[in-house]
Scaffold this motif. Structure first.
Motif, PDB file in Angstrom:
ATOM      1  N   VAL A  89       0.841  -1.205   0.000  1.00  0.00           N
ATOM      2  CA  VAL A  89       0.000   0.000   0.000  1.00  0.00           C
ATOM      3  C   VAL A  89       0.873   1.251   0.000  1.00  0.00           C
ATOM      4  N   THR A  90       1.934   1.223   0.789  1.00  0.00           N
ATOM      5  CA  THR A  90       2.837   2.369   0.855  1.00  0.00           C
ATOM      6  C   THR A  90       3.468   2.627  -0.523  1.00  0.00           C
ATOM      7  N   LEU A  93       0.696   4.051  -2.838  1.00  0.00           N
ATOM      8  CA  LEU A  93       0.225   5.402  -2.548  1.00  0.00           C
ATOM      9  C   LEU A  93       1.354   6.427  -2.564  1.00  0.00           C
ATOM     10  N   ARG A  98      -0.081  12.928   3.054  1.00  0.00           N
ATOM     11  CA  ARG A  98      -1.437  12.580   2.669  1.00  0.00           C
ATOM     12  C   ARG A  98      -2.385  13.232   3.655  1.00  0.00           C
ATOM     13  N   LEU A 177       2.851   4.423   6.305  1.00  0.00           N
ATOM     14  CA  LEU A 177       2.532   5.680   5.624  1.00  0.00           C
ATOM     15  C   LEU A 177       3.065   6.872   6.403  1.00  0.00           C
TER      16      LEU A 177
ATOM     17  N   ALA B   7      -4.096  10.880  -8.655  1.00  0.00           N
ATOM     18  CA  ALA B   7      -3.390   9.978  -7.762  1.00  0.00           C
ATOM     19  C   ALA B   7      -3.966  10.083  -6.359  1.00  0.00           C
ATOM     20  N   SER B   8      -4.322  11.312  -5.983  1.00  0.00           N
ATOM     21  CA  SER B   8      -4.851  11.503  -4.641  1.00  0.00           C
ATOM     22  C   SER B   8      -6.214  10.823  -4.494  1.00  0.00           C
ATOM     23  N   SER B  11      -5.670   7.116  -4.227  1.00  0.00           N
ATOM     24  CA  SER B  11      -5.194   6.645  -2.929  1.00  0.00           C
ATOM     25  C   SER B  11      -6.304   6.692  -1.893  1.00  0.00           C
ATOM     26  N   HIS B  12      -7.200   7.676  -2.022  1.00  0.00           N
ATOM     27  CA  HIS B  12      -8.329   7.689  -1.090  1.00  0.00           C
ATOM     28  C   HIS B  12      -9.229   6.487  -1.306  1.00  0.00           C
ATOM     29  N   VAL B  14      -8.289   3.517  -2.330  1.00  0.00           N
ATOM     30  CA  VAL B  14      -7.617   2.359  -1.711  1.00  0.00           C
ATOM     31  C   VAL B  14      -7.809   2.371  -0.194  1.00  0.00           C
ATOM     32  N   LEU B  15      -7.553   3.530   0.421  1.00  0.00           N
ATOM     33  CA  LEU B  15      -7.655   3.627   1.879  1.00  0.00           C
ATOM     34  C   LEU B  15      -9.094   3.405   2.350  1.00  0.00           C
TER      35      LEU B  15
END
Lengths: 292, 274
Positions: A89-90, A93, A98, A177, B7-8, B11-12, B14-15
């Protein structure tokens, strides 16, 4: 000189309560367990000297050796998988700051405050034939084992392991992260000037930069795997058969219901040694680069 | 610019997906607890009613009035006593230059990786000899002992990080050690102490093996131990079990939501679930 010594003596008084509690309720019982492990004792009548035979049984008796093997398997699911997931994941992302991590972090750490007994009860249903997992599988035309994932001899242990993966991956993701944000961006710039791609940058910059976090994650998750008594007690109670027994469960079972206090003590000592060796290895490996 | 927004968002996504996976079992249990006690539940079902009936049912059946009271009594003693012992030990080891400070510190820290399984068998036999079996006192004393290594580690780290000029200034003013600790240093130690208190509360509430072994009468059990035996009896009542599980989780969950910064920073600095 005299004054100095007197005040020194008084300083130790501040340590006294902590040392007394720790000695009386941790050190003394720990030493007693070590002593018990050399005896055959049912907890009531006279004990018989057994030498190291209880430790020998940990190798020769399938019930005991099985529990040790299971805890190593659980180590893979509790520690290795979450750390790999966290690193993936790191990598995915990236390393840049973030925003809005707080909400995710709150959710990721939430299972950590829930009693493992409660988590075991919930997952017992999750994995059952009337649970959400079966519901999802049916929706796509599949089905799990007839006796449920935790009742099947082949799937029970990995199923317990995956509870650990679920329990701990969020902690690893959060740790990595936040650790990655502290890495100096110049290192990445330098690496990309050298022609390193995304993946090479991850290996050359992010991974070394996360060494401390990886070590901490492996310690937290590894100890959780080895101390999985509460979870296993409610999720499977060691079953089916003895497929999911862990050392903690045997300490309880042998020591308090089967009247095999010596064997239970040997298992407890063995578990402690495994834990100590595991933590030592993690420390050693993670501090290896420090001297360079 | 556009690429980084994309990209942001990715990533949101995924999280967010991972967050849902984490919360899913808890939400499924909450929905199941909305159904009537004993009724069948097939996986995740949107509740057709919002009601606390099943919680009340589980409260009665599992005897949560007694369970919660026992847990509270244990915590009420364990948390403050363990915190004060850790504060004093941390003060001595972090600021006073005691000749044998280092070995005593190492002795206490040794306990950080000792599993409770290593102590439980003798604790049972010793306590039964001195009449501490089946009493709150036994569980309380054992938990305080168990919590000393982390508390010492935590508070020593706090006090060792203070500038020595702070203490020297107080000494020049003629303050005694007692005054320095309680008047000068305690206010600044509040954040560290809060984190320690939060961790102790959650660990003490969730402790399972100790009360399971040391407390034999059902009425004196703590909440997790009570849940363990309830789960053994009512294996098929998914709504009732879910409700009992959520009731057991609730107090530490509330503490966590109020003090989550403290809890998370404790975990990130090496607090290992006790």
């Amino acid at each position: 000189m005299r004054r100095k010594r007197r005040s020194d003596w008084l300083g130790y008084l501040y340590l006294l309560p902590a040392v007394i509690f720790f000695t009386a309720f941790v050190v003394v019982p720990a030493v007693q367990t070590f002593w018990y492990s050399f005896w055959d004792w049912n907890g009531l009548t006279d004990a018989v000297w057994a030498g190291v035979s209880n430790f020998g049984r940990m190798v020769t008796e399938p019930l005991l050796s099985g529990a040790v093997i299971h805890s190593v398997v659980l180590l893979v699911f509790f520690a290795v998988l979450p750390v790999i997931l966290g690193l993936l994941v790191t990598m995915l992302l990236g390393y840049r700051g973030r925003r809005g991590m707080t909400v995710y972090r709150t959710a990721f750490f939430l299972p950590q405050v829930v009693a493992l007994v409660a988590i075991g009860v919930i997952w017992r249903w999750m994995y059952s034939t009337s649970g959400p997992l079966e519901q999802v599988l049916r929706a796509i035309g599949l089905h799990g084992p007839q006796e449920g994932w935790l009742g099947n001899f082949d799937t029970a242990l990995p199923a317990v392991g995956l509870i650990g993966t679920w329990l701990l991956y969020g902690v690893c993701v959060t740790l990595f992260l936040s650790g990655a944000q502290k890495i100096d961006p110049d290192l990445y710039n330098a690496a990309s000037v050298d022609g390193a791609g995304q993946f090479r940058q991850f290996l050359a910059v992010t991974m070394p930069g996360l060494r401390r976090e990886i070590a901490l994650a492996m310690t937290i998750t590894g100890i959780a795997a080895l101390a999985s008594f509460d979870l296993v007690y409610t999720a499977t109670n060691g079953g089916p058969g003895n497929e999911t027994t862990v050392p903690g469960l045997l300490v309880y079972r042998l020591g308090f219901t089967n009247g095999r206090v010596g064997a239970a003590s040997a298992v407890a000592v063995g578990l402690t040694l495994i834990m100590a060796v595991y933590v030592l290895i993690i420390n050693k490996v993670s501090s290896n680069g420090d001297e360079e | 610019m556009k690429g980084s927004t994309k990209a942001s968002i990715a990533s949101h996504v995924v999280l967010l997906a991972m967050m849902l996976v984490t919360l899913f079992p808890l939400v499924a249990a909450l929905f199941a607890a909305m159904k009537e006690p004993g009724s069948p539940v097939m996986g995740l079902q949107w509740p057709d009613r919002w009601s606390l009936d099943t919680f009340m049912y589980a409260w009665d059946k599992a005897g949560f009035s007694d369970l919660m009271m026992s847990s509270l009594i244990v915590i009420l003693f364990v948390v403050p006593i363990a915190m004060i012992c850790a504060l004093m030990a941390g003060y001595a080891l972090g600021t006073l230059k005691l000749r044998f400070g280092k070995p005593i510190y190492l002795f206490l820290i040794l306990g950080l990786t000792l599993p409770i399984e290593l102590m439980i068998i003798p604790l049972y036999h010793d306590f039964s000899q001195v009449g501490l079996l089946n009493s709150y006192q036994g569980v309380i004393l054992a938990e305080i002992g168990l919590f000393m290594p982390f508390g010492t580690f935590w508070m020593t780290a706090h006090f060792a990080s203070l500038p020595s000029s702070l203490i020297e200034a107080a000494q020049l003013d003629g303050a005694s050690r007692r005054v320095i600790l309680w008047r000068v240093l305690l206010p600044g130690a509040r954040p560290s102490m809060t984190t320690l208190g939060v961790l102790y509360f959650i660990w003490s509430w969730n402790q399972f093996l100790l009360p399971l072994v040391l407390i034999t009468s059902p009425g004196k059990r703590t909440a997790p131990a009570g849940l363990g035996s309830f789960a053994g009896e009512y294996t098929l009542d998914v709504p009732g079990l879910s409700a009992a599980t959520l009731l057991t989780m609730l107090p530490p969950l509330v503490v966590y939501l109020f003090f989550q910064r403290h809890f998370i920073s404790g975990m990130l600095h090496g607090a290992i679930k006790g």
